[in-house]
Design a protein around this motif. Structure first.
Motif, mmCIF file in Angstrom:
data_model
loop_
_atom_site.group_PDB
_atom_site.id
_atom_site.type_symbol
_atom_site.label_atom_id
_atom_site.label_comp_id
_atom_site.label_asym_id
_atom_site.label_seq_id
_atom_site.Cartn_x
_atom_site.Cartn_y
_atom_site.Cartn_z
ATOM 1 N N ILE A 22 3.056 -8.447 -1.439
ATOM 2 C CA ILE A 22 2.544 -7.291 -0.786
ATOM 3 C C ILE A 22 0.786 -7.775 -0.511
ATOM 4 O O ILE A 22 0.429 -8.402 -1.696
ATOM 5 C CB ILE A 22 2.368 -6.038 -2.052
ATOM 6 C CG1 ILE A 22 3.869 -5.626 -2.042
ATOM 7 C CG2 ILE A 22 1.756 -4.960 -1.510
ATOM 8 C CD1 ILE A 22 4.062 -4.610 -2.939
ATOM 9 N N ALA A 23 0.346 -7.538 0.304
ATOM 10 C CA ALA A 23 -0.915 -8.184 0.876
ATOM 11 C C ALA A 23 -1.852 -7.177 0.109
ATOM 12 O O ALA A 23 -2.925 -8.121 -0.331
ATOM 13 C CB ALA A 23 -0.980 -8.315 2.332
ATOM 14 N N ASN A 24 -1.925 -6.166 0.120
ATOM 15 C CA ASN A 24 -2.762 -5.293 -0.431
ATOM 16 C C ASN A 24 -2.083 -4.151 -1.278
ATOM 17 O O ASN A 24 -1.360 -3.465 -0.684
ATOM 18 C CB ASN A 24 -3.746 -4.387 0.537
ATOM 19 C CG ASN A 24 -4.492 -5.703 1.348
ATOM 20 O OD1 ASN A 24 -5.639 -6.290 0.913
ATOM 21 N ND2 ASN A 24 -3.901 -6.184 2.544
ATOM 22 N N LEU A 25 -2.449 -3.703 -2.480
ATOM 23 C CA LEU A 25 -2.299 -2.587 -3.250
ATOM 24 C C LEU A 25 -3.482 -1.463 -2.945
ATOM 25 O O LEU A 25 -4.156 -1.159 -4.125
ATOM 26 C CB LEU A 25 -1.920 -2.916 -4.763
ATOM 27 C CG LEU A 25 -0.857 -3.537 -5.127
ATOM 28 C CD1 LEU A 25 -0.883 -4.051 -6.339
ATOM 29 C CD2 LEU A 25 0.288 -2.720 -4.674
ATOM 30 N N THR A 26 -3.792 -1.178 -1.854
ATOM 31 C CA THR A 26 -4.821 -0.272 -1.450
ATOM 32 C C THR A 26 -4.912 1.107 -2.198
ATOM 33 O O THR A 26 -5.970 1.271 -2.921
ATOM 34 C CB THR A 26 -4.810 -0.066 0.103
ATOM 35 O OG1 THR A 26 -4.529 -1.249 0.858
ATOM 36 C CG2 THR A 26 -6.278 0.501 0.517
ATOM 37 N N PRO A 27 -3.911 1.657 -2.428
ATOM 38 C CA PRO A 27 -3.951 2.967 -3.232
ATOM 39 C C PRO A 27 -4.365 2.820 -4.750
ATOM 40 O O PRO A 27 -5.067 3.396 -5.239
ATOM 41 C CB PRO A 27 -2.733 3.942 -2.967
ATOM 42 C CG PRO A 27 -1.918 3.074 -1.928
ATOM 43 C CD PRO A 27 -2.433 1.610 -1.851
ATOM 44 N N VAL A 28 -3.802 1.803 -5.062
ATOM 45 C CA VAL A 28 -4.071 1.554 -6.667
ATOM 46 C C VAL A 28 -5.552 0.895 -6.686
ATOM 47 O O VAL A 28 -6.342 1.269 -7.442
ATOM 48 C CB VAL A 28 -3.261 0.193 -7.038
ATOM 49 C CG1 VAL A 28 -3.499 -0.386 -8.277
ATOM 50 C CG2 VAL A 28 -1.639 0.708 -7.108
ATOM 51 N N ALA A 29 -6.013 -0.047 -5.763
ATOM 52 C CA ALA A 29 -7.569 -0.453 -5.766
ATOM 53 C C ALA A 29 -8.330 0.822 -5.663
ATOM 54 O O ALA A 29 -9.300 1.113 -6.217
ATOM 55 C CB ALA A 29 -7.731 -1.251 -4.524
ATOM 56 N N ASP A 74 -8.828 -8.852 -6.275
ATOM 57 C CA ASP A 74 -7.624 -9.310 -5.808
ATOM 58 C C ASP A 74 -6.492 -8.169 -5.798
ATOM 59 O O ASP A 74 -5.289 -8.502 -5.278
ATOM 60 C CB ASP A 74 -6.938 -10.366 -6.950
ATOM 61 C CG ASP A 74 -7.812 -11.564 -6.668
ATOM 62 O OD1 ASP A 74 -8.049 -12.272 -7.587
ATOM 63 O OD2 ASP A 74 -8.194 -11.934 -5.578
ATOM 64 N N LEU A 75 -6.863 -7.011 -6.419
ATOM 65 C CA LEU A 75 -5.603 -6.006 -5.998
ATOM 66 C C LEU A 75 -5.311 -5.530 -4.552
ATOM 67 O O LEU A 75 -4.310 -5.272 -4.119
ATOM 68 C CB LEU A 75 -6.184 -4.774 -6.816
ATOM 69 C CG LEU A 75 -6.208 -4.585 -8.062
ATOM 70 C CD1 LEU A 75 -6.748 -3.349 -8.648
ATOM 71 C CD2 LEU A 75 -4.424 -4.501 -8.629
#
Lengths: 684, 390
Positions: A83-90, A118-119
């Motif tokens: 997964i390139a980005n965990l945007t909602p988590v970030a 890095d999230l």
């Protein structure tokens, strides 16, 4: 110009106005269907969902150590799951960060903020948070803070959803500001040149005698009837001028088109310094259409497939997105990125599941290879994972690994320096115990790697040389990389900006019945006509304001009044009777100057009330334009303090009910600037 | 300045003017004998007392030199306006002053200008009387005390000026036979009007002034009014301008026709302006009427406004993001809007959007006591309940 030619010119302009009115009469505002809101249920991979909840719990409890370890774990999960980005988590992390680090040392806060990058390495706000954390450590960290800030700005190039939302919000305020600037500057310029325009319009009508100096006229001029009559004609002329200016608006042309017509009228009177303002008005109107498109773009994109595809590729697929992508495949079965997205979705859902990996691999078989080698690289990565997931007899599947090597080599034929393909190839070589090939490819990888931390080289050697490589699928998976898709081409796929609605404030008032797509065309035509008017205006004698006495006259009226092409009022001053004492003449002149002075007193007041207006009125339109621009932008911020366009996927909470500091600061700055300008130019 | 059209008749013996001009003779004798007194000149049923004191004429009492004429001249010169005159009259009545003195006291006019004006009027009146033969002169050689000095004109100067004018009158009369004659600028007949340059004119001040006002409609009398000069001076200037071929007599036009022309032009202008205004008002009314018919409320409802859609989307998107954030933080969906508000995930103004925001089986905005679902600390390991948003 002789009178008949000028009449022809003005008559032609009036004819154009009527024609425009008739042309625009049948048009109605295009009805654009309100886009249906999409279903946005989020389907986050379960393990990641679980860990993110644990992270949020730790942050709620203020447990910094636990939060740090959760962040580290989430990062490793993200990398393993491709997964390139965990945007909602970030974003959720950001919503609680300040609460978490309150009371903690700024060093710890900064370390946590750096880890959190890095999230979601492509999410700009995570870098801005890091810059904040650096600044909390003191002014000596201004360097790293600036670096983080610029990294955040650079991240927008990899995060089209955020960029589109940010541009949409900026366009929202910009379109409001530009409309205010255009309208205010035009109204002020018309007001400034209204007397001359009224003079020329009144000259279209039969002239009355220029001055009352014959014996009967002198007697008559003292009568109330005559005074009313002369004042009446002036008043009528002004009313006619007013109606000529306002009739297009009444006819439904919209304020913006009316402004263009006004610029054509006043084009013959503008000075050189005002040319910039008029050209700005035209450019501003041309910009309104694209800004309107940009403002509405985030909402328009919700109906398009591009954002969903991008989210699948660069974050993770939502449940409704998978169905949409499968539907898309029916019409385009070999589409590389749709196949890639679906393959990634399967990998993310079942990293250790050979069946999922096989399905993912088959998904990519039908895909057309892309010129950057991304499909081939991903195929190779999946085949490496397959080899480790299968592991027949406790050893990696050699066939799968050989196939993987071919896939990586195919990618390298397209892009010889692809670090992702070289990584995968090195890993495959290592697992296959092909030491020579491993070293060769590692050397190439080091040469082309953009990363500054090359510790992954040692990890590749360590992991692939281990006998228990089959048990280390997660670790191997974390080392594999896939080239990113073209972010913007993917995001805007299937979106036609020209078909998108345009968000313009007070649309009916601004445009009337005119379709907005005509606006740039009309503006260009108006600009060309205006330039043509500028070129030919010197050949004709239009009204002007005498710089000495402030009276309005024109060449024809001058000649009619005195036979000379001079301001008759000024000329009359030179033929005063000889018996008048020169001191009396000076006193008379001063009295007249004092009368004109009150206008000059009014301008500073107007500038203080509406910064920029007085400057435009007094012939400094560029400065006035800048002040009006700042004022209208600040007003827009005050009236709409919270941006309307929200990236709800990366939402981290509202800014709060209080008005932010920027709008009142900007307002104060503009008023202060105007006051300073009035003070500095008071003697002009 | 006289408004009569009388130029003195010809036939004056300029070598012995005192033989044929009664007032000339009287003043000459007065000067030679050194006498002071009052010379009353009777002409056309008008009596004009002229006070002479020590070789100077100090007062000429006549309608032409009265306060009204002085004020009229100052008004025509542009130095004062009608309102200034009314103000001065009021001040004069209040303070018991002569009106001219009131004008000076109020600062509208200086002493010098007033004195020059009076002197000019007296001079012109004297010149007119000096070169007339049909006047009777009686003398009383005492000067009343308190006689107001209006001017100070030396008798030799007056006599010389009268002789000079008498010399020029025939020539001028040949060029300007009547004060109802109208003159026109030669440039308007031959060249393009407006091509002449003012600064290139090689004229005296008086000639320049007359030339400025020549417009093909003003008579000699009108020019005298406009320039505040005497008809003689105007005629003299016109003669000079004719010699320089700058002006020509215009046949046919007269004061009467100029006045009629002015009235006709004014009426035409006013009528055309009113007609144009009426037409424009009618057009505007029709256009507005048509627009109001098209912009009916039903039409407006059906129209989609993207700008309004953007403004409406903000609260909805904030609610979507807030619900997701809440679920991620607490592991369950929020019970109500107040839960989100407490967490500062939404703004108060988003309440309106919450009324139609569906969450689960209900809506986010609930009636009754707020905050029925408190944002309690929950174990984050509770499974997520998938909720569909609006």
């Amino acid at each position: 110009m002789n009178a008949p030619s000028r009449q022809t010119g003005l008559g032609f302009t009036l004819l154009c106005m009527v024609a425009l009115t008739l042309i625009c009469a049948p048009f109605h505002a295009a009805r654009a269907d309100m886009p249906a809101s999409a279903n946005h249920a989020v389907s986050i991979p379960e393990q990641i969902d679980l860990q993110s909840k644990r992270l949020m719990a730790a942050m709620r409890q203020g447990d910094l150590r636990s939060a740090r370890s959760r962040v580290q774990y989430l990062v490793s999960l993200r990398v393993k799951a491709h997964i390139a980005n965990l945007t909602p988590v970030a974003a959720a992390f950001l919503s609680r960060f300040r609460h978490l680090v309150a009371g903690e040392s700024s060093d710890d806060a900064q370390v946590l903020a750096a880890m959190a990058v890095d999230l979601a390495p492509d999410y700009p706000a995570i870098y801005f948070n890091l810059a904040d954390a650096y600044l909390d450590r003191g002014i000596r960290m201004i360097g790293p803070a600036t670096g983080a800030f610029f990294q955040g700005l650079a991240a927008y190039s990899r995060y089209p959803r955020g960029l589109v939302t940010a541009i949409g919000n900026i366009s929202f305020y910009a379109v409001f500001s530009i409309i205010m600037m255009v309208l205010m500057v035009s109204v002020i310029l018309v007001f400034r040149h209204g007397r001359t325009l009224a003079h020329d319009i009144s000259d279209l009508f039969p002239s009355a005698p220029a001055a009352a100096f014959s014996a009967p006229e002198v007697a008559r001029s003292r009568s109330v009837r005559f005074i009313i009559q002369s004042g009446l004609t002036r008043t009528l002329a002004f009313f006619i001028t007013f109606l000529v200016l306002v009739l297009p608006l009444a006819a439904g042309l919209g304020l913006l088109v009316v402004v263009l017509i006004w610029t054509m009228f006043i084009g013959v009177y503008v000075r050189r310094s005002e040319l910039a303002a008029v050209i700005f008005v035209h450019l501003g109107i041309i910009l309104i259409l694209p800004l309107g498109i940009l403002t509405y773009m985030p909402l328009a994109m919700e109906q398009s497939q591009g954002p969903k595809l991008w989210a699948c590729l660069r974050e993770y697929c939502w449940s409704d997105q998978v169905e949409g992508l499968n539907r898309l495949l029916v019409s385009q079965p070999d589409d590389p990125w749709v196949n890639t997205a679906l393959a990634l979705h399967r990998v993310q859902g079942g990293l250790n599941d050979p069946r999922s990996l096989t399905l993912a691999s088959h998904q990519l078989m039908g895909a057309q290879l892309d010129p950057k080698g991304s499909i081939a690289t991903l195929r190779g990565n999946i085949q490496v994972l397959q080899a480790l997931a299968l592991c027949p007899h406790g050893k990696p599947d050699k066939g799968a690994l050989v196939t993987a090597r071919e896939s990586f080599k195919s990618a390298l034929r397209s892009v010889p320096d692809s670090p992702q393909a070289l990584r995968g190839l090195s890993i495959a070589d290592g697992i296959l115990r092909d030491t020579k090939a491993l070293e060769k490819h590692i050397q190439r990888l080091v040469d082309v790697s953009p990363e500054q931390d090359l510790s992954f080289v040692a990890r590749i050697r360590t992991l692939t040389s281990s006998d228990k490589v089959c048990k280390n699928l997660g670790g191997i998976s974390a080392m594999l990389r896939t080239p990113p898709p073209p972010d913007f081409a993917t995001y805007f796929r299937g979106f036609d900006p020209l078909e998108s609605p345009q968000a313009i404030p007070f649309r009916t008032l601004m445009l009337g019945r005119l379709p907005i797509r005509w606006l740039p065309v009309l503006t260009l035509i108006s600009l060309l006509l205006f330039l043509a008017v500028l070129l030919v205006r010197k050949r004709y004698s239009f009204a002007y304001v005498c710089p000495r006495c402030g009276g309005v006259s024109c060449d024809r009226c001058n000649v009619d009044a005195s036979g000379f092409d001079y301001c008759p009022t000024c000329l009359l001053e030179q033929v005063r009777p000889a018996f008048l004492d020169p001191l009396d003449l000076v006193a008379l002149q001063r009295k007249q100057d004092r009368k004109r002075h009150w206008v000059r007193l009014l301008l500073p007041l107007v500038s203080l009330l509406v910064p920029g207006s007085g400057q435009v009125m007094s012939g400094r339109p560029v400065r006035g334009l800048m002040m009006i621009g700042c004022l209208s932008f600040a007003l827009g911020l005050v009236l709409n303090p919270t941006p309307y366009l929200v990236d709800y996927v990366a939402y981290s909470g509202s800014p709060g009910p209080d008005l932010p500091a920027l709008p009142p600061l900007l307002l104060g700055m503009v008023y202060f600037w105007s006051a300073i300008d009035i003070w500095l130019t008071r003697r002009r | 300045m006289t408004n009569t059209s009388s130029f003195p008749d010809q036939g004056i013996d300029l070598s012995r003017p005192s033989d044929s001009l009664p007032l000339y003779a009287a003043l000459e004798r007065c000067y030679q004998d050194g006498k002071s007194g009052v010379l009353t000149v009777t002409h056309d049923d008008t009596r004009t007392p002229i006070t002479v004191l020590q070789g100077r004429v100090i007062s000429v009492i006549n309608q032409t030199t009265a306060a009204g004429s002085v004020m009229g001249l100052l008004e025509r010169s542009g130095l004062i306006g009608e309102r200034d005159v009314l103000r001065a009259k009021k001040a004069a009545r209040k303070k018991g002053l002569f009106i001219e003195d009131a004008v000076v006291a109020s600062g509208l006019v200086s002493d010098g200008t007033l004195a020059s004006t009076r002197e000019k009027l007296c001079l012109e009146m004297l010149m007119e009387l000096l070169i007339r033969r049909d006047v009777a002169v009686t003398a009383v050689w005492t000067v009343r005390r308190g006689t107001r000095e209006m001017c100070s004109l030396p008798i030799p100067f007056l006599l010389r000026e009268a002789q000079r004018r008498a010399t020029h009158i025939p020539t001028i009369q040949r060029a300007v036979p009547s004060n109802s004659l109208v003159f026109i600028k030669s440039s308007s007949l031959t060249g393009k009007p407006g091509d002449e340059r003012w600064e290139d004119l090689q004229l005296s001040v008086a000639e320049r002034q007359v030339y400025f006002f020549v417009d093909g409609r003003r008579t000699v009398a009108d020019l005298a009014l406009a320039t505040c000069q005497s008809e003689f001076n105007v005629a003299q200037a016109l003669h000079a301008l004719m010699e320089l071929d700058l002006v020509k007599a215009s046949p046919g036009a007269g004061a009467g026709s100029a006045g009629t022309h002015a009235l006709r032009s004014a009426v035409l202008r006013l009528t055309s302006l009113v007609a144009a205004l009426g037409l424009l008002l009618a057009l505007t009314a029709v256009a507005l009427d048509l627009r109001m018919a098209e912009d009916s409320p039903s039409n407006r409802i059906n129209e989609f406004d993207p700008f309004k859609a953007v403004r409406a989307a903000g609260p909805v998107d904030r609610l979507k993001g807030a619900v997701r954030l809440y679920e991620m933080t607490y592991g369950e969906s929020p019970d109500s809007f107040e839960d989100l508000l407490k967490e500062h995930y939404v703004l108060r103004d988003d309440r309106k959007a919450a009324a139609t925001f569906k969450i689960g089986q209900g809506y986010l905005l609930k009636s009754g006591p707020a905050g029925s679902g408190q944002a309690s600390e929950r174990n984050a390991e509770h499974p997520t309940k998938g909720r569909t948003e609006k």
